[in-house]
Each structure stands twice: as C-alpha cells, then as structure tokens.
Motif scaffolding. Sequence first.
Motif, PDB file in Angstrom:
ATOM      1  N   LYS A  31      -8.595  11.751  35.308  1.00  0.00           N
ATOM      2  CA  LYS A  31      -8.347  12.752  36.342  1.00  0.00           C
ATOM      3  C   LYS A  31      -8.964  14.065  35.899  1.00  0.00           C
ATOM      4  O   LYS A  31      -9.045  14.368  34.714  1.00  0.00           O
ATOM      5  N   PHE A  32      -9.395  14.842  36.865  1.00  0.00           N
ATOM      6  CA  PHE A  32     -10.060  16.103  36.572  1.00  0.00           C
ATOM      7  C   PHE A  32      -9.249  17.271  37.139  1.00  0.00           C
ATOM      8  O   PHE A  32      -8.715  17.182  38.245  1.00  0.00           O
ATOM      9  N   PRO A  33      -9.156  18.376  36.399  1.00  0.00           N
ATOM     10  CA  PRO A  33      -8.434  19.536  36.914  1.00  0.00           C
ATOM     11  C   PRO A  33      -9.211  20.199  38.049  1.00  0.00           C
ATOM     12  O   PRO A  33     -10.445  20.111  38.103  1.00  0.00           O
ATOM     13  N   SER A  34      -8.485  20.830  38.946  1.00  0.00           N
ATOM     14  CA  SER A  34      -9.131  21.572  40.025  1.00  0.00           C
ATOM     15  C   SER A  34      -9.695  22.864  39.444  1.00  0.00           C
ATOM     16  O   SER A  34      -9.397  23.234  38.289  1.00  0.00           O
ATOM     17  N   ALA A  35     -10.491  23.566  40.224  1.00  0.00           N
ATOM     18  CA  ALA A  35     -11.056  24.844  39.760  1.00  0.00           C
ATOM     19  C   ALA A  35      -9.941  25.826  39.424  1.00  0.00           C
ATOM     20  O   ALA A  35     -10.015  26.553  38.425  1.00  0.00           O
ATOM     21  N   ALA A  36      -8.900  25.831  40.249  1.00  0.00           N
ATOM     22  CA  ALA A  36      -7.782  26.760  40.023  1.00  0.00           C
ATOM     23  C   ALA A  36      -7.034  26.391  38.742  1.00  0.00           C
ATOM     24  O   ALA A  36      -6.643  27.270  37.967  1.00  0.00           O
ATOM     25  N   GLN A  37      -6.838  25.106  38.533  1.00  0.00           N
ATOM     26  CA  GLN A  37      -6.145  24.648  37.321  1.00  0.00           C
ATOM     27  C   GLN A  37      -6.955  24.979  36.070  1.00  0.00           C
ATOM     28  O   GLN A  37      -6.412  25.401  35.050  1.00  0.00           O
ATOM     29  N   GLU A  38      -8.260  24.794  36.166  1.00  0.00           N
ATOM     30  CA  GLU A  38      -9.098  25.062  35.002  1.00  0.00           C
ATOM     31  C   GLU A  38      -9.143  26.560  34.687  1.00  0.00           C
ATOM     32  O   GLU A  38      -9.109  26.966  33.529  1.00  0.00           O
ATOM     33  N   ALA A  39      -9.173  27.364  35.744  1.00  0.00           N
ATOM     34  CA  ALA A  39      -9.175  28.823  35.541  1.00  0.00           C
ATOM     35  C   ALA A  39      -7.861  29.264  34.899  1.00  0.00           C
ATOM     36  O   ALA A  39      -7.845  30.132  34.009  1.00  0.00           O
ATOM     37  N   LYS A  40      -6.760  28.683  35.345  1.00  0.00           N
ATOM     38  CA  LYS A  40      -5.454  29.008  34.781  1.00  0.00           C
ATOM     39  C   LYS A  40      -5.383  28.576  33.320  1.00  0.00           C
ATOM     40  O   LYS A  40      -4.875  29.304  32.456  1.00  0.00           O
ATOM     41  N   ALA A  41      -5.913  27.396  33.038  1.00  0.00           N
ATOM     42  CA  ALA A  41      -5.917  26.884  31.669  1.00  0.00           C
ATOM     43  C   ALA A  41      -6.758  27.776  30.767  1.00  0.00           C
ATOM     44  O   ALA A  41      -6.378  28.068  29.625  1.00  0.00           O
ATOM     45  N   GLN A  42      -7.878  28.226  31.288  1.00  0.00           N
ATOM     46  CA  GLN A  42      -8.758  29.093  30.497  1.00  0.00           C
ATOM     47  C   GLN A  42      -8.049  30.401  30.149  1.00  0.00           C
ATOM     48  O   GLN A  42      -8.157  30.893  29.026  1.00  0.00           O
ATOM     49  N   LYS A  43      -7.317  30.936  31.093  1.00  0.00           N
ATOM     50  CA  LYS A  43      -6.584  32.184  30.860  1.00  0.00           C
ATOM     51  C   LYS A  43      -5.502  31.977  29.795  1.00  0.00           C
ATOM     52  O   LYS A  43      -5.349  32.781  28.864  1.00  0.00           O
ATOM     53  N   THR A  44      -4.766  30.879  29.932  1.00  0.00           N
ATOM     54  CA  THR A  44      -3.690  30.578  28.981  1.00  0.00           C
ATOM     55  C   THR A  44      -4.232  30.381  27.570  1.00  0.00           C
ATOM     56  O   THR A  44      -3.690  30.915  26.597  1.00  0.00           O
ATOM     57  N   ILE A  45      -5.315  29.624  27.466  1.00  0.00           N
ATOM     58  CA  ILE A  45      -5.901  29.348  26.156  1.00  0.00           C
ATOM     59  C   ILE A  45      -6.529  30.607  25.556  1.00  0.00           C
ATOM     60  O   ILE A  45      -6.403  30.875  24.364  1.00  0.00           O
ATOM     61  N   SER A  46      -7.188  31.395  26.408  1.00  0.00           N
ATOM     62  CA  SER A  46      -7.790  32.644  25.931  1.00  0.00           C
ATOM     63  C   SER A  46      -6.755  33.586  25.341  1.00  0.00           C
ATOM     64  O   SER A  46      -6.978  34.211  24.296  1.00  0.00           O
ATOM     65  N   GLU A  47      -5.612  33.656  25.991  1.00  0.00           N
ATOM     66  CA  GLU A  47      -4.559  34.572  25.549  1.00  0.00           C
ATOM     67  C   GLU A  47      -3.770  34.016  24.358  1.00  0.00           C
ATOM     68  O   GLU A  47      -3.218  34.789  23.567  1.00  0.00           O
ATOM     69  N   GLY A  48      -3.717  32.692  24.233  1.00  0.00           N
ATOM     70  CA  GLY A  48      -2.849  32.113  23.204  1.00  0.00           C
ATOM     71  C   GLY A  48      -3.506  31.489  21.985  1.00  0.00           C
ATOM     72  O   GLY A  48      -2.828  31.196  20.999  1.00  0.00           O
ATOM     73  N   TRP A  49      -4.831  31.296  22.022  1.00  0.00           N
ATOM     74  CA  TRP A  49      -5.474  30.593  20.939  1.00  0.00           C
ATOM     75  C   TRP A  49      -5.375  31.332  19.600  1.00  0.00           C
ATOM     76  O   TRP A  49      -5.050  30.746  18.568  1.00  0.00           O
ATOM     77  N   GLY A  50      -5.645  32.616  19.611  1.00  0.00           N
ATOM     78  CA  GLY A  50      -5.610  33.400  18.378  1.00  0.00           C
ATOM     79  C   GLY A  50      -4.265  33.306  17.668  1.00  0.00           C
ATOM     80  O   GLY A  50      -4.194  33.094  16.450  1.00  0.00           O
ATOM     81  N   ALA A  51      -3.191  33.444  18.426  1.00  0.00           N
ATOM     82  CA  ALA A  51      -1.848  33.374  17.855  1.00  0.00           C
ATOM     83  C   ALA A  51      -1.526  31.962  17.371  1.00  0.00           C
ATOM     84  O   ALA A  51      -0.805  31.790  16.380  1.00  0.00           O
ATOM     85  N   ALA A  52      -2.087  30.961  18.028  1.00  0.00           N
ATOM     86  CA  ALA A  52      -1.778  29.573  17.667  1.00  0.00           C
ATOM     87  C   ALA A  52      -2.362  29.197  16.303  1.00  0.00           C
ATOM     88  O   ALA A  52      -1.732  28.468  15.535  1.00  0.00           O
ATOM     89  N   VAL A  53      -3.558  29.680  15.997  1.00  0.00           N
ATOM     90  CA  VAL A  53      -4.206  29.238  14.758  1.00  0.00           C
ATOM     91  C   VAL A  53      -4.401  30.355  13.726  1.00  0.00           C
ATOM     92  O   VAL A  53      -5.074  30.156  12.712  1.00  0.00           O
ATOM     93  N   SER A  54      -3.807  31.519  13.974  1.00  0.00           N
ATOM     94  CA  SER A  54      -3.962  32.629  13.026  1.00  0.00           C
ATOM     95  C   SER A  54      -3.127  32.396  11.759  1.00  0.00           C
ATOM     96  O   SER A  54      -2.192  31.619  11.736  1.00  0.00           O
ATOM     97  N   ASP A 106     -26.660  25.166  31.756  1.00  0.00           N
ATOM     98  CA  ASP A 106     -25.900  23.959  31.463  1.00  0.00           C
ATOM     99  C   ASP A 106     -24.581  24.438  30.869  1.00  0.00           C
ATOM    100  O   ASP A 106     -24.540  24.913  29.740  1.00  0.00           O
ATOM    101  N   LEU A 107     -23.485  24.329  31.635  1.00  0.00           N
ATOM    102  CA  LEU A 107     -22.208  24.904  31.217  1.00  0.00           C
ATOM    103  C   LEU A 107     -21.043  23.961  31.498  1.00  0.00           C
ATOM    104  O   LEU A 107     -21.102  23.141  32.418  1.00  0.00           O
ATOM    105  N   GLY A 108     -19.978  24.125  30.722  1.00  0.00           N
ATOM    106  CA  GLY A 108     -18.731  23.456  31.039  1.00  0.00           C
ATOM    107  C   GLY A 108     -18.200  24.003  32.349  1.00  0.00           C
ATOM    108  O   GLY A 108     -18.583  25.098  32.789  1.00  0.00           O
ATOM    109  N   THR A 109     -17.319  23.257  32.996  1.00  0.00           N
ATOM    110  CA  THR A 109     -16.856  23.625  34.338  1.00  0.00           C
ATOM    111  C   THR A 109     -16.227  25.006  34.413  1.00  0.00           C
ATOM    112  O   THR A 109     -16.537  25.794  35.319  1.00  0.00           O
ATOM    113  N   ALA A 110     -15.352  25.344  33.471  1.00  0.00           N
ATOM    114  CA  ALA A 110     -14.701  26.654  33.511  1.00  0.00           C
ATOM    115  C   ALA A 110     -15.722  27.774  33.417  1.00  0.00           C
ATOM    116  O   ALA A 110     -15.607  28.804  34.115  1.00  0.00           O
TER     117      ALA A 110
END
Length: 385
Positions: free
Chosen positions: A362-385, A125-129
């Motif tokens: 509206k729902f993001p496409s698989a490609a959009q969600e993958a891109k979002a995951q990459k962006t968030i993965s790379e930027g989350w630490g810097a955003a809330v550090s 049971d997982l989120g789409t990304a």
Amino acid sequence: MKADHLSRRRNRTLMGAVTAAVTLSVAATGCGSAPAEGAGSKAGKATSAADFGGMDKLVKAAKKEGELNVYALAPTWANYGEMIRAFEKKYGIKVNNEDPGGSSQGALNAAAKRKGQDRAVDALDLGTAFMQAAKSKKLLAPYKVKGWKDIPAAQKQPDGSFMNNYGGYISIGCDAKAVKECPESFKDLLDPKYKGKVALNGNPNESSSAFSAVIAASLANGGGFDDVKPGLDFFKKLKKNGNYVPVESTKATIQKGETPISIDWDYLNLGYGEELKSKGVDWKVSVPKDGQYSQFYNQGVNKYAPHPAAARLWVEFLYSAQGQNTWLKGFSRPALLEEMEKDGSADKKAAAKLPEVSGTPKFPSAAQEAKAQKTISEGWGAAVS
C-alpha cells in the motif's frame, strides 16, 4: 505497475560494471552548447512529443541543445550508469551529472535556486515526498510520455507533473561473514547482538530511502501512514540500545566493515551484494515481513530547464522499452513492467532475478506523506541524538 503486480515482483542487484566506466561531467559551470530559451520557449511549453510534431522533431531539438543537466544520479543506483551511457550513445547528447552521490533534497535545492541559469537541473529524479515539494514550489513542467496511458493511474499525477519511475522495497542487508545470524525483521534489529552494527543510507530529512526506512519501521511497530511516530520511537530505542550506527551506509562502508547491517532499498542492497562478491563480502538481503514497505521514485521535468527539449527526450527514453529494461537489469521494478510483460518487451532474465514478495503493498497518499515528512523532520534529531 499496479500494487498487486508489484507484490508479485522479484528483487535484483545493481550492475557492478557501471561505476568506473561512466564518464560524466559535473554541471558546475554550465559549459558546452548554448541552452534553449528555457521555460518560455516552445520546447519549454511542450506537454508531449506531439507538441514538437512527433518524436523525430523532439530528438532533433534535443540534439541541437546538445546537453542534459541532471543531479544526484549515482551510477550504481538502479543502474543509472548504464542508463546515462545508453542515452548519450543513442542521441549524442552530453549528460552533466552533478554530485552523483547527492540526495533528493540536494537535487530539489538545485532546481529551486538556479532558475534562469545554464547549470540548472533539467530533469528531476526524486522520492515522492520531495517531488511533492517540487510541485508545491511550482518547479515542475507537465509532460506526458509516449507510454503515459500504460502507467497505472495511482502512479502518475493527472496533470503530468510527475510519475512513478522505478521502485522497490525497504530491505535489510547483512554481511553474513561479519554477523553470525543475519536479522530478517525490524524486531530482530533490536537484539543486543547487533550492537554497533545497524545503519541507514543517509538522513531521513534528506534521503528518500532513509525516510522510507522510518515509515517501514513504523509499520512494523503498530504505526501507519497517518502515524509514523512509532518509527521514530523504534530508531530512538535502536540508538539507546547502541545498535544504531550514525554512519551513512554505502558500498564502501560495507566493504570496510563499518556498516555490517544496512536498512535500504532492496535494489541497492542486492546491488551491493552482487558487486562485493569479488571482495569477499557475503551480503544477504531480506525484505522484513513486519515492516513491508514499497515505494517508487519519480521523474519530472524542471519548469526552468535550460535544455527543455533534452529534458523531455530524457524522460521519453526512461519510459521506453530500452529504459525500462535498464531499470529492470538494475534490480528495480520499472513503472511499465506489467504492460511490458503483457506485450513481451520485458527482459525475462532480468525479471526472473526479482525475488517474490508476498502480500499487496500500500502507498501513502500525498497528504499522508507530507504529514509523515513533517513528523520525521521535527523528530529525527531528538530520536537519534
């Protein structure tokens, strides 16, 4: 459920009684009945109940296996406690629920690292990304449930690798006794009066709900599915203002007053409100109009399931009328709700508790969600550090 139908759905709360009564075994040692041959067996290759010779034979094969391994299915998450108890009672199959408070990433890791082990996860049971990641790792076994044709095309993979299960909207939960004026939008959350009060349910790199909260914040601040950086910028500003609390929001933290405002799925926030009434917490829930974002969690069968028949029977149960109504009683929107409302099998009282939400999601496409995951993965630490 189609997008326009989802926009008409009303929200609900989790069943408070499910927590203590759930007697689940942690699948840490692979105990109990010997599993079937796994991926190479007849059951492991089945793509529908018809491959077993029908539901009765699927049930027989699953009962012979005797166990089901799942991961990170919190009893109070979308009514999973009742779901598990009902499955065990109906089929006499023991459910081993490992790390009920775990994350989508933890479940994905468990599936990827335990190939060939008796304690491997049977169903995911997982989120789409995260489910897309499981598919890319070739961890999923295509399987189409009995109600496959009634699941809208946009909510299932054509090859049967996974399908939408239950869903909801990102919402803002607020302790009305601890906060004089509860926020109703992402813009409101930036107000200085909410200093030290705003939390997420986990880390966006591990939690689908937190990941989706960043996407919702992006939509509220001029971004979109192709550009989620505004969402990261929002949380960076929230942190800079001192409003963001780096504490994972749970029912316990809400009750203790540690996270008086929580951005989370509506069905979880509504559930907390239902459960905490007796504790004196007045938990209000709103879906922010400036960042209205809905998404579904997904169900898939692990290609390397040690109990392949039980895994498939579990999925069949989730998409049966009993399973779908169990989601509905947990205040989430089951994938087959529209069809069930048409044929009269939906729980009308439970459906009536889902609040109206305007607009068409509206729902993001698989490609959009993958891109979002990459962006968030790379930027989350810097955003809330």
